[in-house]
Design a protein around this motif. Structure first.
Motif, short mmCIF file in Angstrom:
data_model
loop_
_atom_site.label_atom_id
_atom_site.label_comp_id
_atom_site.label_asym_id
_atom_site.label_seq_id
_atom_site.Cartn_x
_atom_site.Cartn_y
_atom_site.Cartn_z
N CYS A 48 43.70 29.27 39.77
CA CYS A 48 44.21 30.64 39.93
C CYS A 48 44.46 31.28 38.57
N VAL A 49 45.01 30.50 37.64
CA VAL A 49 45.26 31.03 36.29
C VAL A 49 43.96 31.45 35.63
N ASN A 50 42.89 30.68 35.85
CA ASN A 50 41.59 31.01 35.26
C ASN A 50 40.79 31.99 36.12
N LEU A 51 41.43 32.51 37.16
CA LEU A 51 40.83 33.51 38.05
C LEU A 51 39.60 32.99 38.78
N LEU A 52 39.55 31.67 38.99
CA LEU A 52 38.50 31.09 39.83
C LEU A 52 38.88 31.16 41.30
N GLU A 53 40.16 31.39 41.57
CA GLU A 53 40.66 31.62 42.92
C GLU A 53 41.46 32.91 42.92
N GLU A 54 41.34 33.68 43.98
CA GLU A 54 42.07 34.94 44.10
C GLU A 54 43.42 34.69 44.77
N LEU A 55 44.48 35.25 44.23
CA LEU A 55 45.81 35.07 44.79
C LEU A 55 45.94 35.80 46.13
N ASP A 56 46.76 35.22 47.00
CA ASP A 56 47.14 35.92 48.23
C ASP A 56 48.41 36.72 48.02
N ASP A 57 49.20 36.34 47.02
CA ASP A 57 50.39 37.09 46.67
C ASP A 57 50.86 36.62 45.30
N ASP A 63 49.97 36.70 28.00
CA ASP A 63 50.48 37.51 26.88
C ASP A 63 50.94 38.89 27.36
N GLY A 64 51.60 38.90 28.51
CA GLY A 64 52.16 40.15 29.03
C GLY A 64 51.19 41.00 29.82
N GLU A 65 49.90 40.66 29.81
CA GLU A 65 48.91 41.43 30.56
C GLU A 65 48.79 40.89 31.98
N HIS A 66 48.84 41.80 32.94
CA HIS A 66 48.71 41.43 34.35
C HIS A 66 47.24 41.12 34.66
N ILE A 67 46.88 39.83 34.55
CA ILE A 67 45.46 39.47 34.67
C ILE A 67 45.00 39.37 36.11
N ASP A 73 38.87 42.81 34.46
CA ASP A 73 37.59 42.10 34.43
C ASP A 73 37.86 40.61 34.22
N PRO A 74 37.61 39.76 35.22
CA PRO A 74 37.93 38.33 35.08
C PRO A 74 37.15 37.64 33.98
#
Length: 247
Positions: A48-57, A63-67, A73-74
């Motif tokens: 999830c941190v690496n954006l390989l999975e999409e969060l459900d919530d 670094d403060g950016e809402h990734i 852009d993942p």
């Protein structure tokens, strides 16, 4: 400075809740080890941190950016996060040097000469300079895993994620990778690692987080978590690890 912030992270597969409102902050230069039973959500959290999975919530900030904002852009986010899996995932038809320089040249647009110089420098630092022109099938498991870690590091990631990087190795090869991660810690690399190797976590981590039920149930310095866990579930988990001779 906080590098990674996970707040209320929830991930569901079908009717199985894998991450259930998980919170985790990681500071700059910190090494955080995620421990817990299989299915507790360690690997899923890293994905999830690496954006390989999409969060459900929930949200994840780097670094403060809402990734995890859908507008982000993942691929650009992944340029700032290195991830290494249990499987080495090296391309068998490419030499070590070609494996390591592929992303810098193709994805990041680094000139080939500069990418090769940087790759050779890293390979030298981890004792693999003489393997630069070898193919992966000529390397031991420990050497292949070190190459996989170098491949993640040549992009100068802000955060390095390690997912069970020693679990596929023979016991005598684990030390090679452990030594490399110790060196990275000395260099100040910010890392989050998921592991079943309690001795590994105890030796390299600044903080250990015990995951249970998709949440961080307990966290603290390794000696505190392993020697004097506060939660009954943590004590139960560690007692089984001790019985199995893994701590």
């Amino acid at each position: 400075m906080t590098v990674l912030s996970c707040h209320g992270v929830r991930k569901v597969f079908g009717d199985q809740v894998v991450l259930d409102g998980l919170d985790l902050d990681v500071s700059e230069h910190e090494v955080v080890a995620l421990i817990g039973a299989s299915g507790s959500g360690k690997s899923t959290l890293l994905r999830c941190v690496n954006l390989l999975e999409e969060l459900d919530d929930g949200t994840i900030h780097l670094d403060g950016e809402h990734i995890t904002d859908p507008r982000v852009d993942p691929d650009k986010v992944r340029q700032r996060i290195g991830i290494v899996f249990q499987a080495y995932n090296l391309f068998p038809h490419m030499t070590v040097l070609e494996n390591v320089t592929l992303a810098p040249v193709r994805v990041h647009g680094v000139p080939r000469t500069a990418a090769r110089a940087q790759a050779l420098e890293w390979l030298g630092r981890v004792g693999l300079a003489d393997k630069a022109y070898a193919y992966p099938d000529r390397l031991s498991g420990g050497q292949q895993q070190r190459v996989a870690i170098v491949r993640a590091l040549v992009n100068s990631p802000r955060l390095l994620l390690l997912d069970e990087v020693t679990s596929a190795l023979d016991p005598e090869l684990v030390g090679e990778v452990l030594s490399m991660i110790r060196d990275l810690k000395s260099d100040g690399v910010t890392m989050v690692l998921a592991t079943h190797e309690m001795g590994f976590a105890r030796q390299v981590a600044d903080r250990v987080c015990f995951l249970d039920g998709g949440r961080v149930l307990e966290q603290g310095p390794p000696e505190q978590v392993f020697a004097e866990p506060a939660e009954a579930r943590t004590r139960q988990f560690l007692s089984r690890i001790i019985e199995a001779g893994r701590l």
